[in-house]
Write a protein that holds these residues in place. Structure first.
Motif, PDB file in Angstrom:
ATOM      1  N   VAL A   1       0.836  -1.201   0.000  1.00  0.00           N
ATOM      2  CA  VAL A   1       0.000   0.000   0.000  1.00  0.00           C
ATOM      3  C   VAL A   1       0.867   1.246   0.000  1.00  0.00           C
ATOM      4  CG1 VAL A   1      -1.600   1.350   1.393  1.00  0.00           C
ATOM      5  CG2 VAL A   1      -2.026  -1.076   1.016  1.00  0.00           C
ATOM      6  N   THR A   2       1.946   1.229   0.771  1.00  0.00           N
ATOM      7  CA  THR A   2       2.844   2.391   0.817  1.00  0.00           C
ATOM      8  C   THR A   2       3.409   2.691  -0.557  1.00  0.00           C
ATOM      9  OG1 THR A   2       3.446   1.941   3.121  1.00  0.00           O
ATOM     10  CG2 THR A   2       4.956   3.310   1.834  1.00  0.00           C
ATOM     11  N   ARG A   3       3.839   1.653  -1.269  1.00  0.00           N
ATOM     12  CA  ARG A   3       4.413   1.853  -2.597  1.00  0.00           C
ATOM     13  C   ARG A   3       3.353   2.282  -3.610  1.00  0.00           C
ATOM     14  NH1 ARG A   3       8.575  -2.819  -4.159  1.00  0.00           N
ATOM     15  NH2 ARG A   3       9.074  -1.248  -5.734  1.00  0.00           N
ATOM     16  N   VAL A   4       2.173   1.686  -3.522  1.00  0.00           N
ATOM     17  CA  VAL A   4       1.099   2.041  -4.453  1.00  0.00           C
ATOM     18  C   VAL A   4       0.675   3.496  -4.243  1.00  0.00           C
ATOM     19  CG1 VAL A   4      -1.323   1.631  -5.040  1.00  0.00           C
ATOM     20  CG2 VAL A   4       0.243  -0.300  -4.798  1.00  0.00           C
ATOM     21  N   ARG A   5       0.534   3.918  -3.000  1.00  0.00           N
ATOM     22  CA  ARG A   5       0.079   5.279  -2.721  1.00  0.00           C
ATOM     23  C   ARG A   5       1.057   6.335  -3.194  1.00  0.00           C
ATOM     24  NH1 ARG A   5      -2.600   4.407   3.316  1.00  0.00           N
ATOM     25  NH2 ARG A   5      -4.595   3.543   2.544  1.00  0.00           N
ATOM     26  N   GLN A   6       2.330   5.987  -3.252  1.00  0.00           N
ATOM     27  CA  GLN A   6       3.307   6.936  -3.778  1.00  0.00           C
ATOM     28  C   GLN A   6       3.024   7.288  -5.225  1.00  0.00           C
ATOM     29  OE1 GLN A   6       7.022   4.913  -3.088  1.00  0.00           O
ATOM     30  NE2 GLN A   6       7.127   5.489  -0.926  1.00  0.00           N
ATOM     31  N   GLU A   7       2.453   6.339  -5.958  1.00  0.00           N
ATOM     32  CA  GLU A   7       2.143   6.547  -7.376  1.00  0.00           C
ATOM     33  C   GLU A   7       0.684   6.919  -7.602  1.00  0.00           C
ATOM     34  OE1 GLU A   7       4.251   6.517  -9.864  1.00  0.00           O
ATOM     35  OE2 GLU A   7       5.974   5.967  -8.626  1.00  0.00           O
TER      36      GLU A   7
END
Length: 291
Positions: free
Chosen positions: A160-166
């Motif tokens: 989720v952290t990585r997805v939210r960055q994008e």
């Protein structure tokens, strides 16, 4: 087909849309997802089905594990792919993946999100899809992946952290994406560089997937000016393209056909009134049949 095989096929068919959607979200390929379902069916035939209390749960576990094996193998071989790899666009009117009545189900099919999911590890991707799109609890996901619930919780947090960055780059509503896509295609057709540049975010990126089979930029095209010039050059006046608006992956899209007969599927990501990403798939092995 024997009675036993027919009963097994019927049980699988009852859950096929969900299972196909699960495999596709994990792999980004309809072709690979269909192969996974075929292998799952063969395993389903061989199992003692009288011991299976919940076929849907059992089949979800088999499909997930098969998809992860294929995903790992594909990632290992990705270096041989010519140019950028993009998810395979799938028509969703009607949806082969079952109802897309929840935002999580529809959003998790988008090209932009599937492109981001390619950067996750296979376990992170699996936990993200199973928990976010299909709302499975961590305890059930842990059984599928042979991990602890806490491990799955941590994997989901990292994903989720990585997805939210994008994700901030594709927050536009569907009507806004419809408007921007139509305006972009019209400006490209007219070769209107000023309008194209104004429609595209300054840090926009265009990805093109030809798979070495058709002409396509092998590297991403970055920046509003370069993106505008690239598409004006390809789709501008006297280029003789035909265009059909369709829905692919639950989002507005266009199928473009050139004078040479080559076809390309185009979708966009957008945020804050500008196009932030453009995804063009021309690899004919990935495109839906011409109609």
């Amino acid at each position: 087909m024997t009675t036993e095989a027919a009963e097994a096929a019927g049980a699988l068919q009852a859950h096929r849309p969900m299972l196909l959607g699960l495999a596709y979200r994990l792999l980004g390929s309809r072709h690979d997802a269909e192969d996974v379902l075929q292998e799952a069916y063969l395993r389903w035939l061989r199992v003692d089905r009288s011991t299976v209390d919940e076929p849907r749960r059992y089949l979800s576990r088999v499909v997930t594990r098969l998809a992860l094996d294929r995903l790992r193998a594909r990632q290992a071989a990705r270096e041989t792919y010519v140019g950028t790899w993009l998810p395979e666009p799938v028509p969703t009117e009607p949806s082969p993946f079952g109802p897309l009545d929840r935002a999580e189900l529809r959003d998790s099919l988008s090209t932009a999100l599937l492109h981001v999911l390619e950067r996750l590890t296979p376990p992170e991707r699996a936990v993200y899809v199973l928990h976010t799109a299909f709302e499975l609890p961590y305890a059930e996901i842990a059984e599928i992946l042979d991990r602890t619930p806490e491990d799955c919780r941590q994997l989901h947090h990292r994903a989720v952290t990585r997805v939210r960055q994008e994700q901030r780059r594709f927050t536009a509503s569907r009507p806004e994406r419809e408007r921007l896509l139509d305006a972009f295609l019209a400006a490209a057709r007219d070769g209107d560089l000023a309008t194209l540049t104004g429609l595209v975010a300054s840090d926009a990126t265009a990805w093109n997937d030809g798979g070495g089979r058709v002409r396509a930029a092998r590297n991403p095209v970055f920046g509003a000016d370069r993106v505008a010039r690239f598409f004006a050059g390809i789709y501008g006046p006297n280029r003789h393209w035909t265009m059909r608006r369709v829905e692919l992956n639950g989002e507005p899209a266009a199928l473009m056909t050139g004078q040479d007969g080559n076809r390309y599927a185009l979708t966009i990501a957008a945020a804050d009134g500008r196009i932030t990403g453009i995804y063009v798939v021309g690899n004919p092995t990935k495109l839906p049949p011409a109609s």
